[in-house]
Design a protein around this motif. Sequence first.
Motif, mmCIF file in Angstrom:
data_model
loop_
_atom_site.group_PDB
_atom_site.id
_atom_site.type_symbol
_atom_site.label_atom_id
_atom_site.label_comp_id
_atom_site.label_asym_id
_atom_site.label_seq_id
_atom_site.Cartn_x
_atom_site.Cartn_y
_atom_site.Cartn_z
ATOM 1 N N LEU A 1 -83.713 41.836 17.732
ATOM 2 C CA LEU A 1 -83.030 42.003 18.909
ATOM 3 C C LEU A 1 -81.716 42.871 18.597
ATOM 4 C CD1 LEU A 1 -83.438 38.898 21.159
ATOM 5 C CD2 LEU A 1 -83.672 41.213 21.810
ATOM 6 N N PRO A 2 -80.846 42.462 17.650
ATOM 7 C CA PRO A 2 -79.669 43.204 17.312
ATOM 8 C C PRO A 2 -80.036 44.966 17.133
ATOM 9 C CG PRO A 2 -79.608 41.123 16.074
ATOM 10 C CD PRO A 2 -81.054 41.336 16.674
ATOM 11 N N GLN A 3 -81.285 45.064 16.735
ATOM 12 C CA GLN A 3 -81.605 46.377 16.379
ATOM 13 C C GLN A 3 -82.113 47.182 17.353
ATOM 14 O OE1 GLN A 3 -84.054 46.472 12.991
ATOM 15 N NE2 GLN A 3 -82.534 45.262 11.780
ATOM 16 N N GLY A 4 -82.203 46.627 18.771
ATOM 17 C CA GLY A 4 -82.841 47.294 19.960
ATOM 18 C C GLY A 4 -84.126 47.177 20.468
ATOM 19 N N THR A 5 -84.823 46.587 19.612
ATOM 20 C CA THR A 5 -86.455 45.872 20.086
ATOM 21 C C THR A 5 -86.156 45.047 20.977
ATOM 22 O OG1 THR A 5 -87.017 46.725 18.177
ATOM 23 C CG2 THR A 5 -88.552 45.472 19.438
ATOM 24 N N VAL B 1 -77.563 50.915 17.121
ATOM 25 C CA VAL B 1 -77.197 50.319 18.326
ATOM 26 C C VAL B 1 -75.876 49.317 18.340
ATOM 27 C CG1 VAL B 1 -78.566 48.385 19.292
ATOM 28 C CG2 VAL B 1 -79.574 50.350 18.028
ATOM 29 N N GLU B 2 -75.096 49.339 19.526
ATOM 30 C CA GLU B 2 -73.805 48.680 19.688
ATOM 31 C C GLU B 2 -74.033 47.693 20.673
ATOM 32 O OE1 GLU B 2 -71.080 51.815 20.141
ATOM 33 O OE2 GLU B 2 -71.167 52.592 18.180
ATOM 34 N N GLY B 3 -75.114 47.609 21.521
ATOM 35 C CA GLY B 3 -75.313 46.571 22.593
ATOM 36 C C GLY B 3 -76.927 46.504 22.971
ATOM 37 N N VAL B 4 -77.191 45.415 22.994
ATOM 38 C CA VAL B 4 -78.618 45.023 23.529
ATOM 39 C C VAL B 4 -78.661 43.998 24.577
ATOM 40 C CG1 VAL B 4 -80.647 43.937 22.753
ATOM 41 C CG2 VAL B 4 -79.289 45.399 21.112
ATOM 42 N N LEU C 1 -87.937 49.032 14.954
ATOM 43 C CA LEU C 1 -88.504 50.049 15.514
ATOM 44 C C LEU C 1 -87.400 51.246 15.612
ATOM 45 C CD1 LEU C 1 -91.014 51.053 16.816
ATOM 46 C CD2 LEU C 1 -90.162 50.156 18.912
ATOM 47 N N VAL C 2 -86.333 50.993 15.675
ATOM 48 C CA VAL C 2 -85.318 52.030 15.513
ATOM 49 C C VAL C 2 -85.114 52.897 14.165
ATOM 50 C CG1 VAL C 2 -83.475 50.644 14.583
ATOM 51 C CG2 VAL C 2 -82.795 52.416 16.124
ATOM 52 N N ARG C 3 -85.970 52.259 13.256
ATOM 53 C CA ARG C 3 -86.224 52.885 11.921
ATOM 54 C C ARG C 3 -87.255 54.156 12.251
ATOM 55 N NH1 ARG C 3 -90.585 51.433 8.640
ATOM 56 N NH2 ARG C 3 -90.540 52.245 6.760
ATOM 57 N N VAL C 4 -88.224 53.536 12.962
ATOM 58 C CA VAL C 4 -89.381 54.603 13.249
ATOM 59 C C VAL C 4 -88.790 55.709 14.221
ATOM 60 C CG1 VAL C 4 -91.609 54.938 13.707
ATOM 61 C CG2 VAL C 4 -90.671 52.677 12.973
ATOM 62 N N LEU C 5 -87.855 55.371 15.141
ATOM 63 C CA LEU C 5 -87.415 56.434 16.038
ATOM 64 C C LEU C 5 -86.550 57.338 15.088
ATOM 65 C CD1 LEU C 5 -86.821 57.387 18.949
ATOM 66 C CD2 LEU C 5 -84.956 55.690 19.054
#
Length: 587
Positions: free
Chosen positions: A108-112, A360-363, A303-307
């Motif tokens: 979640l903190p990584q934007g997924t 990612v600074e906010g989710v 997933l942000v790593r894949v992006l």
Amino acid sequence: MTYRAFLDGKSQITADLAAVAMGRRPGDLIIKNIRLVNVILGRVEENMDLVAFGGIIAFIGDASSLPAGGNTRVVDGEGRYLLPGLIDSHMHVESSMVDPVSFAAAVLPQGTTTICPDIHEMTNVLGLRAVELFHEKTKDLPLNVLTAMPVCVPSLPGMEDGGAEIDAAQVREAYGKGWAALQGEQMNFPGVIFGDPAVHAIGAEALRADRVMTGHYSSPDTAGGLNAFIASGMTACHESTTAGEALAKASRGMNVQMRYGSAWLDLPNLVPAILENPEMDTRYFTLVTDDVTPRTITRDGHLVRVLREAVRLGIPPLRAIQMVTINASQLLGLDRWIGVLAPGRAADMILVDNLSDFNVEGVYTAGELRADRGRLVSEMPRPSYPDWALKSLHLSPLSPEDFRIPAPAGTGDIPLGVRVIELVEGMVFTREKSALLLPRQGTVYPDSSLDLAQVSLFYRHDKPIPEKHRRSSGFVSGLKLHPGTAYASTVSHDCHNLLVLGTDHGAMALAANTLIASGGGLAVVKEGQVLAHLPLPFAGLMSLDGAEEAAEKLASVEGALREAGCPWESAEMTCPSSISPTEGWSG
């Protein structure tokens, strides 16, 4: 699921949303001064505001004239980019080696904000009750969990001995009780294209329940076979390994889930399909993780790593963002609710500082702040699990004698020809080779000087099977294990029996017994000492620790494997995925 919760008992929500948009009542959340990433049009809208109510977006535009109430949270976006939350349309929580709650806390903190976990690993161990258990433990998480019904348990009928079997009646039950939101990957593509009645009966249940059907088409036949697979209802596949395969699938209406996991790194091979066709509509291309370890998640991102990698490889940022938002939600038939920042959609969104690194600074999910600059705003409660899920290794301690491979009678001290499974680093496929081994006192031993390790598999489930199927042994090459070393794992795709590799029977017994005592996991032994051990008691596949703790222990295992001689990256994923219990076994 956060995006559907507002429907339950709140029939006036549409009137409330209209009132917020018209300025007749205040919203719950106002995010001002943002660069809105409009994935519908593939453009960035500058100087925008967003207003949400009840977890749903009510207004996008200039909100300066809209009221803020005493309970309205007003956030200054400070000119940052606001994206829809990231959607992983194909993945396996079990590969993260932590339970679903710890997984949610990590990603979640990584934007997924949405995952579609195919839980066929734990279902191969625990059966249909695993699907019910997973649903119960994830239904109230602040992460959208759309469970994909496992339909290949076992993955190779008649060739594997797992802990359970799933048939059409069980699939119907899971859909009927709301345990599964879509069909998991159909790996038995030969059964699909050649008309296996049992396979098509399972597919029929997905069609009756109006579920999206995902596939696993790893055949080079992009003519009759591919057409037959898609015609049978399969709408997505993550098994493309070349640009040509990807284009063939997309051109026939199959969503191409471009995979970039910890060990299976297909994305660089698939990107040319897009870069060499810049005018092509890319709505049928998505990005997925499939299998990622806790080390990958905590060190490099989910997933942000894949992006990030997609953009680094040359895909324009807005197209890449579409591949983890609107493209994925359209694949799932859910773009009415998620994957888009627009009125009437879920307020699942992330704030990032730029469109290359995507820091990612906010989710937010359902309009609630869940993570701020990489940290969860509130901790999630730890779940409890039943004993049957935590005690799934039904094995007595093993002795070195249990690993003995007897030489055929009458061979004496004559060199014996043996079949060998040659493992290839970073690949699922293996090669067949042969070698000569000299028996000693009626036993055939591994030989580290020839890069020949022994592999033994022990049935660990409680479902009765014939005694002759309870253990098998053979030889592998490629690992370069030193003398006196062993590696054991209960993560052994897809049947997840106890897999032991080594160059010494005593070391193999110690590694195996370490896992039997801990209820499963990974262990490395060298010269009579356990160098590293990662306990995985939940179905023998997942830790009850958080992702950071699991990642630290996994790093120890990977370091111990290198000390034992294996130079591979993520060998703990490659080995069990590559070795089939029907390939190269001596009996």
